[in-house]
Design a protein around this motif. Structure first.
Motif, PDB file in Angstrom:
ATOM      1  N   HIS A  29       0.790  -1.258  -0.026  1.00  0.00           N
ATOM      2  CA  HIS A  29      -0.025  -0.033  -0.060  1.00  0.00           C
ATOM      3  C   HIS A  29       0.830   1.258  -0.024  1.00  0.00           C
ATOM      4  N   ARG A  30       0.218   2.267  -0.710  1.00  0.00           N
ATOM      5  CA  ARG A  30       1.005   3.492  -0.966  1.00  0.00           C
ATOM      6  C   ARG A  30       1.348   4.488   0.508  1.00  0.00           C
ATOM      7  N   TYR A  31      -0.080   4.411   1.011  1.00  0.00           N
ATOM      8  CA  TYR A  31      -0.035   5.290   2.324  1.00  0.00           C
ATOM      9  C   TYR A  31       0.193   4.459   3.598  1.00  0.00           C
ATOM     10  N   MET A  32       0.866   5.100   4.554  1.00  0.00           N
ATOM     11  CA  MET A  32       1.283   4.373   5.857  1.00  0.00           C
ATOM     12  C   MET A  32       1.133   5.550   6.864  1.00  0.00           C
ATOM     13  N   TYR A  33       0.541   5.136   8.176  1.00  0.00           N
ATOM     14  CA  TYR A  33       0.064   6.121   9.096  1.00  0.00           C
ATOM     15  C   TYR A  33       0.836   5.533  10.573  1.00  0.00           C
ATOM     16  N   TRP A  34       0.997   6.640  11.181  1.00  0.00           N
ATOM     17  CA  TRP A  34       1.285   6.443  12.565  1.00  0.00           C
ATOM     18  C   TRP A  34       0.311   7.197  13.270  1.00  0.00           C
ATOM     19  N   TYR A  35      -0.640   6.501  14.479  1.00  0.00           N
ATOM     20  CA  TYR A  35      -1.408   7.088  15.220  1.00  0.00           C
ATOM     21  C   TYR A  35      -1.028   6.607  16.840  1.00  0.00           C
ATOM     22  N   ARG A  36      -1.512   7.639  17.736  1.00  0.00           N
ATOM     23  CA  ARG A  36      -1.176   7.543  18.980  1.00  0.00           C
ATOM     24  C   ARG A  36      -2.943   7.280  19.607  1.00  0.00           C
ATOM     25  N   GLN A  37      -2.865   6.574  20.473  1.00  0.00           N
ATOM     26  CA  GLN A  37      -4.305   6.282  21.321  1.00  0.00           C
ATOM     27  C   GLN A  37      -4.133   6.415  22.669  1.00  0.00           C
ATOM     28  N   ASP A  38      -4.800   7.136  23.327  1.00  0.00           N
ATOM     29  CA  ASP A  38      -4.909   7.615  24.706  1.00  0.00           C
ATOM     30  C   ASP A  38      -6.311   7.583  25.142  1.00  0.00           C
ATOM     31  N   PRO A  39      -6.352   7.443  26.749  1.00  0.00           N
ATOM     32  CA  PRO A  39      -7.767   7.597  27.161  1.00  0.00           C
ATOM     33  C   PRO A  39      -8.141   9.015  27.072  1.00  0.00           C
ATOM     34  N   GLY A  40      -9.498   9.279  26.701  1.00  0.00           N
ATOM     35  CA  GLY A  40     -10.214  10.687  26.562  1.00  0.00           C
ATOM     36  C   GLY A  40      -9.786  11.374  25.401  1.00  0.00           C
ATOM     37  N   HIS A  41      -8.764  10.837  24.326  1.00  0.00           N
ATOM     38  CA  HIS A  41      -8.333  11.560  23.150  1.00  0.00           C
ATOM     39  C   HIS A  41      -8.620  10.637  22.020  1.00  0.00           C
ATOM     40  N   GLY A  42      -8.957   9.479  22.071  1.00  0.00           N
ATOM     41  CA  GLY A  42      -9.052   8.695  21.011  1.00  0.00           C
ATOM     42  C   GLY A  42      -7.909   8.517  20.132  1.00  0.00           C
ATOM     43  N   LEU A  43      -8.040   8.165  19.075  1.00  0.00           N
ATOM     44  CA  LEU A  43      -6.885   8.310  17.791  1.00  0.00           C
ATOM     45  C   LEU A  43      -6.610   9.270  17.226  1.00  0.00           C
ATOM     46  N   ARG A  44      -5.137   9.683  17.417  1.00  0.00           N
ATOM     47  CA  ARG A  44      -4.782  10.996  16.881  1.00  0.00           C
ATOM     48  C   ARG A  44      -3.593  10.554  15.803  1.00  0.00           C
ATOM     49  N   LEU A  45      -3.606  11.437  14.718  1.00  0.00           N
ATOM     50  CA  LEU A  45      -2.531  11.020  13.851  1.00  0.00           C
ATOM     51  C   LEU A  45      -1.407  11.856  14.130  1.00  0.00           C
ATOM     52  N   ILE A  46      -0.318  10.907  13.947  1.00  0.00           N
ATOM     53  CA  ILE A  46       1.172  11.590  14.331  1.00  0.00           C
ATOM     54  C   ILE A  46       1.677  12.098  13.102  1.00  0.00           C
ATOM     55  N   HIS A  47       2.056  11.255  12.146  1.00  0.00           N
ATOM     56  CA  HIS A  47       2.584  11.389  10.835  1.00  0.00           C
ATOM     57  C   HIS A  47       2.171  10.402   9.720  1.00  0.00           C
ATOM     58  N   TYR A  48       2.293  10.751   8.576  1.00  0.00           N
ATOM     59  CA  TYR A  48       1.801   9.762   7.497  1.00  0.00           C
ATOM     60  C   TYR A  48       2.840   9.945   6.464  1.00  0.00           C
ATOM     61  N   SER A  49       2.838   8.756   5.660  1.00  0.00           N
ATOM     62  CA  SER A  49       3.672   8.684   4.414  1.00  0.00           C
ATOM     63  C   SER A  49       2.814   8.413   3.173  1.00  0.00           C
ATOM     64  N   TYR A  50       3.136   9.068   2.196  1.00  0.00           N
ATOM     65  CA  TYR A  50       2.251   8.924   1.017  1.00  0.00           C
ATOM     66  C   TYR A  50       3.134   8.141  -0.133  1.00  0.00           C
ATOM     67  N   GLY A  51       4.188   7.996   0.115  1.00  0.00           N
ATOM     68  CA  GLY A  51       5.219   7.123  -0.739  1.00  0.00           C
ATOM     69  C   GLY A  51       6.643   7.128   0.154  1.00  0.00           C
ATOM     70  N   VAL A  52       7.395   6.399  -0.820  1.00  0.00           N
ATOM     71  CA  VAL A  52       8.858   6.321  -0.314  1.00  0.00           C
ATOM     72  C   VAL A  52       9.680   7.736  -0.045  1.00  0.00           C
TER      73      VAL A  52
END
Lengths: 112, 112
Positions: A29-52
């Protein structure tokens, strides 16, 4: 699930040390993502990549950097870990765009 | 500002009961997704809704997208212990700054 492997699954580290989390995909897959999940905050996007070597910031990128040297690998680095970065980190992938990410099993990181 | 509000935050019910949970926003979404997450695992996609008023069924789960595409509901008929988990909704907004935003989730516990 097959398709995404996160490593390590659990890690305890000390404040001020560098930490690298790895995400490996076999879906090409072309896109990759890093999320963090914390109580009271849900999933939040840290960084993502749309290619090498193509990456961009998400909503909570401060204190984190990423690298993608191959399609299949996306690394998340905490340059100097802080207690506020204690969280569960999820890698996700999509073939294109942001819709319907497929998530890995997560890495539980504790910074003491 | 929380873009997506999920309610209730916690729900504990007896096996066999019916329930409805909600995902609300003041923003219009191009699509909305529901995920279920079990402890120690990553979120797993249940459904994507894209058309205002759309209803999708997945066995005993019924998902509805609001006519104005600002809200969604999930109805579970005759809940079972296997339905226990964290239910997340995620809304996608297209445009120059396309992004996927997650709600904080609804923790559902179904008692045998």
């Amino acid at each position: 699930d097959a398709g995404i492997t996160q490593s390590p699954r659990h890690k305890v580290t000390e404040t001020g040390t560098p930490v690298t989390l790895r995400c490996h995909q076999t879906e090409n897959h072309r896109y990759m993502y890093w999320y963090r999940q914390d109580p009271g905050h849900g999933l939040r996007l840290i960084h993502y990549s749309y290619g090498v070597k193509d990456t961009d910031k998400g909503e909570v990128s401060d204190g984190y950097s990423v690298s993608r040297s191959k399609t299949e690998d996306f690394l998340l680095t905490l340059e100097s870990a802080t207690s506020s970065q204690t969280s569960v980190y999820f890698c996700a992938i999509t073939p294109d765009g942001f819709i319907r990410p497929f998530f890995g099993q997560g890495t539980r990181l504790t910074v003491v | 500002t929380q873009l997506l509000e999920q309610s209730p935050q916690f729900l504990s019910i007896q096996e066999g009961e019916n329930l409805t949970v909600y995902c609300n926003s003041s923003s219009v979404f191009s699509s909305l997704q529901w995920y279920r997450q079990e402890p120690g695992e990553g979120p797993v996609l249940l459904v994507t809704v894209v058309t205002g008023g759309e209803v999708k069924k997945l066995k005993r789960l019924t998902f509805q997208f609001g006519d104005a595409r600002k809200d969604s509901s999930l109805h579970i008929t005759a809940a079972q212990p296997g339905d226990t988990g964290l239910y997340l909704c995620a809304g996608f907004i297209t445009g120059a700054n396309s992004k996927l935003t997650f709600g904080k989730g609804i923790t559902l516990s179904v008692r045998p």
